[in-house]
Scaffold this motif. Structure first.
Motif, PDB file in Angstrom:
ATOM      1  N   GLU A  51       0.821  -1.205   0.000  1.00  0.00           N
ATOM      2  CA  GLU A  51       0.000   0.000   0.000  1.00  0.00           C
ATOM      3  C   GLU A  51       0.862   1.265   0.000  1.00  0.00           C
ATOM      4  O   GLU A  51       0.416   2.321  -0.460  1.00  0.00           O
ATOM      5  CB  GLU A  51      -0.922   0.011   1.223  1.00  0.00           C
ATOM      6  N   SER A  52       2.078   1.149   0.533  1.00  0.00           N
ATOM      7  CA  SER A  52       2.930   2.328   0.678  1.00  0.00           C
ATOM      8  C   SER A  52       3.798   2.593  -0.541  1.00  0.00           C
ATOM      9  O   SER A  52       4.430   3.650  -0.625  1.00  0.00           O
ATOM     10  CB  SER A  52       3.839   2.168   1.911  1.00  0.00           C
ATOM     11  N   THR A  53       3.870   1.654  -1.462  1.00  0.00           N
ATOM     12  CA  THR A  53       4.722   1.811  -2.636  1.00  0.00           C
ATOM     13  C   THR A  53       3.868   2.111  -3.865  1.00  0.00           C
ATOM     14  O   THR A  53       2.687   1.752  -3.923  1.00  0.00           O
ATOM     15  CB  THR A  53       5.538   0.529  -2.878  1.00  0.00           C
ATOM     16  N   PRO A  54       4.439   2.772  -4.874  1.00  0.00           N
ATOM     17  CA  PRO A  54       3.664   3.120  -6.070  1.00  0.00           C
ATOM     18  C   PRO A  54       3.193   1.881  -6.826  1.00  0.00           C
ATOM     19  O   PRO A  54       3.841   0.843  -6.814  1.00  0.00           O
ATOM     20  CB  PRO A  54       4.673   3.916  -6.917  1.00  0.00           C
ATOM     21  N   GLY A  55       2.042   2.029  -7.475  1.00  0.00           N
ATOM     22  CA  GLY A  55       1.518   0.947  -8.298  1.00  0.00           C
ATOM     23  C   GLY A  55       0.315   0.263  -7.669  1.00  0.00           C
ATOM     24  O   GLY A  55       0.020   0.463  -6.485  1.00  0.00           O
ATOM     25  N   PRO A  56      -0.392  -0.561  -8.448  1.00  0.00           N
ATOM     26  CA  PRO A  56      -1.565  -1.278  -7.935  1.00  0.00           C
ATOM     27  C   PRO A  56      -1.178  -2.237  -6.814  1.00  0.00           C
ATOM     28  O   PRO A  56      -0.180  -2.968  -6.917  1.00  0.00           O
ATOM     29  CB  PRO A  56      -2.085  -2.041  -9.168  1.00  0.00           C
ATOM     30  N   ILE A  59      -0.737  -6.067  -7.722  1.00  0.00           N
ATOM     31  CA  ILE A  59       0.507  -6.387  -8.417  1.00  0.00           C
ATOM     32  C   ILE A  59       1.693  -6.260  -7.469  1.00  0.00           C
ATOM     33  O   ILE A  59       2.621  -7.083  -7.486  1.00  0.00           O
ATOM     34  CB  ILE A  59       0.678  -5.480  -9.647  1.00  0.00           C
ATOM     35  N   ASN A  60       1.686  -5.243  -6.635  1.00  0.00           N
ATOM     36  CA  ASN A  60       2.762  -5.088  -5.649  1.00  0.00           C
ATOM     37  C   ASN A  60       2.838  -6.302  -4.725  1.00  0.00           C
ATOM     38  O   ASN A  60       3.920  -6.793  -4.405  1.00  0.00           O
ATOM     39  CB  ASN A  60       2.550  -3.823  -4.824  1.00  0.00           C
ATOM     40  N   THR A  79       4.225 -11.882 -10.810  1.00  0.00           N
ATOM     41  CA  THR A  79       3.673 -10.662 -11.407  1.00  0.00           C
ATOM     42  C   THR A  79       3.029 -10.973 -12.755  1.00  0.00           C
ATOM     43  O   THR A  79       1.922 -10.494 -13.054  1.00  0.00           O
ATOM     44  CB  THR A  79       4.768  -9.598 -11.582  1.00  0.00           C
ATOM     45  N   ALA A  80       3.695 -11.793 -13.563  1.00  0.00           N
ATOM     46  CA  ALA A  80       3.115 -12.201 -14.843  1.00  0.00           C
ATOM     47  C   ALA A  80       1.819 -12.986 -14.632  1.00  0.00           C
ATOM     48  O   ALA A  80       0.841 -12.806 -15.371  1.00  0.00           O
ATOM     49  CB  ALA A  80       4.121 -13.041 -15.631  1.00  0.00           C
ATOM     50  N   GLY A  81       1.794 -13.830 -13.607  1.00  0.00           N
ATOM     51  CA  GLY A  81       0.600 -14.626 -13.342  1.00  0.00           C
ATOM     52  C   GLY A  81      -0.604 -13.787 -12.971  1.00  0.00           C
ATOM     53  O   GLY A  81      -1.714 -14.017 -13.455  1.00  0.00           O
ATOM     54  N   VAL A  82      -0.404 -12.768 -12.136  1.00  0.00           N
ATOM     55  CA  VAL A  82      -1.537 -11.956 -11.703  1.00  0.00           C
ATOM     56  C   VAL A  82      -1.999 -10.993 -12.793  1.00  0.00           C
ATOM     57  O   VAL A  82      -3.169 -10.595 -12.834  1.00  0.00           O
ATOM     58  CB  VAL A  82      -1.176 -11.207 -10.397  1.00  0.00           C
ATOM     59  N   VAL A  83      -1.101 -10.621 -13.703  1.00  0.00           N
ATOM     60  CA  VAL A  83      -1.441  -9.678 -14.764  1.00  0.00           C
ATOM     61  C   VAL A  83      -2.069 -10.369 -15.973  1.00  0.00           C
ATOM     62  O   VAL A  83      -2.919  -9.791 -16.665  1.00  0.00           O
ATOM     63  CB  VAL A  83      -0.179  -8.890 -15.188  1.00  0.00           C
TER      64      VAL A  83
END
Length: 203
Positions: A51-56, A59-60, A79-83
């Motif tokens: 939640e504290s870092t940039p991006g969705p 995905i984080n 990351t590839a799997g969730v996207v």
């Protein structure tokens, strides 16, 4: 848990994340914490960092879990799997959405998806609140010391067990952050930084 199994877990999370990152958190909790792959404490820390870092946040979280378990290569795979499911859906929808978006059946489906995703988001929000503001282990320990929940409430009154269950400092910090964000229009990054400082000083 192999890397391939973890990949398919995140494919599942990506395929059924309807409503945003908070829904992904709920699904990840079911798949990772319930199976013992990630401890509840680790999962809570991952939520805070994601939640504290940039991006969705979904995905984080996927990147973090993959790196935690399998290093840099694992982070790429998860990351590839969730996207992947979202990417496929977007390509298909972009191609055909204009042809069926006004049809009654399609509109009904979207209304149903909105209602279902609202429920999943509400559940995910409750999970974050529960692990962030409610100290259930301390409450249970106090009850065991008192000889049961009934004794805890009857002997000490209502105020003390509630103070154990909901520690006042995190609750006040959350309320202050919400008020400052609402009234002062402070940038979320500043509130996150202040929350980190508050955790160091008071928790």
């Amino acid at each position: 848990m192999t890397l391939l199994q973890l990949f398919f877990i995140f494919v599942y999370v990506g395929a059924f994340t309807i409503g945003g990152g908070l829904v992904a958190i709920s699904l990840m909790q079911q798949q990772l914490v319930a199976r013992g792959i990630i401890s509840p404490e680790e999962f809570l820390n991952m939520i805070a960092i994601s939640e504290s870092t940039p991006g969705p946040v979904g995905i984080n979280m996927a990147t973090y879990v993959g790196y935690k378990l399998f290093g840099f290569g694992g982070s790429l795979i998860t990351t590839a799997g969730v996207v992947l499911p979202s990417l496929v859906c977007i390509i298909v929808i972009a191609k055909f959405f204009g042809k069926f978006q006004e049809r009654p059946l399609a509109r009904s489906i979207f209304y149903g998806l909105l209602a279902g995703s609202c429920g999943m988001i509400a559940f995910a929000v409750w999970q974050v609140i529960a692990v962030s503001l409610v100290d259930i282990p301390a409450f249970t320990s106090a009850a065991e010391t008192a000889g049961g929940f009934g004794n805890l409430f009857s002997r000490e009154g209502l105020l003390k067990p509630l103070a154990v269950l909901v520690p006042p400092v995190p609750l006040l910090m959350a309320a202050a952050a919400a008020l400052i964000y609402r009234v002062g229009r402070v940038h979320p990054l500043l509130l996150i930084a202040l929350g980190a400082v508050g955790g160091i000083l008071f928790l």
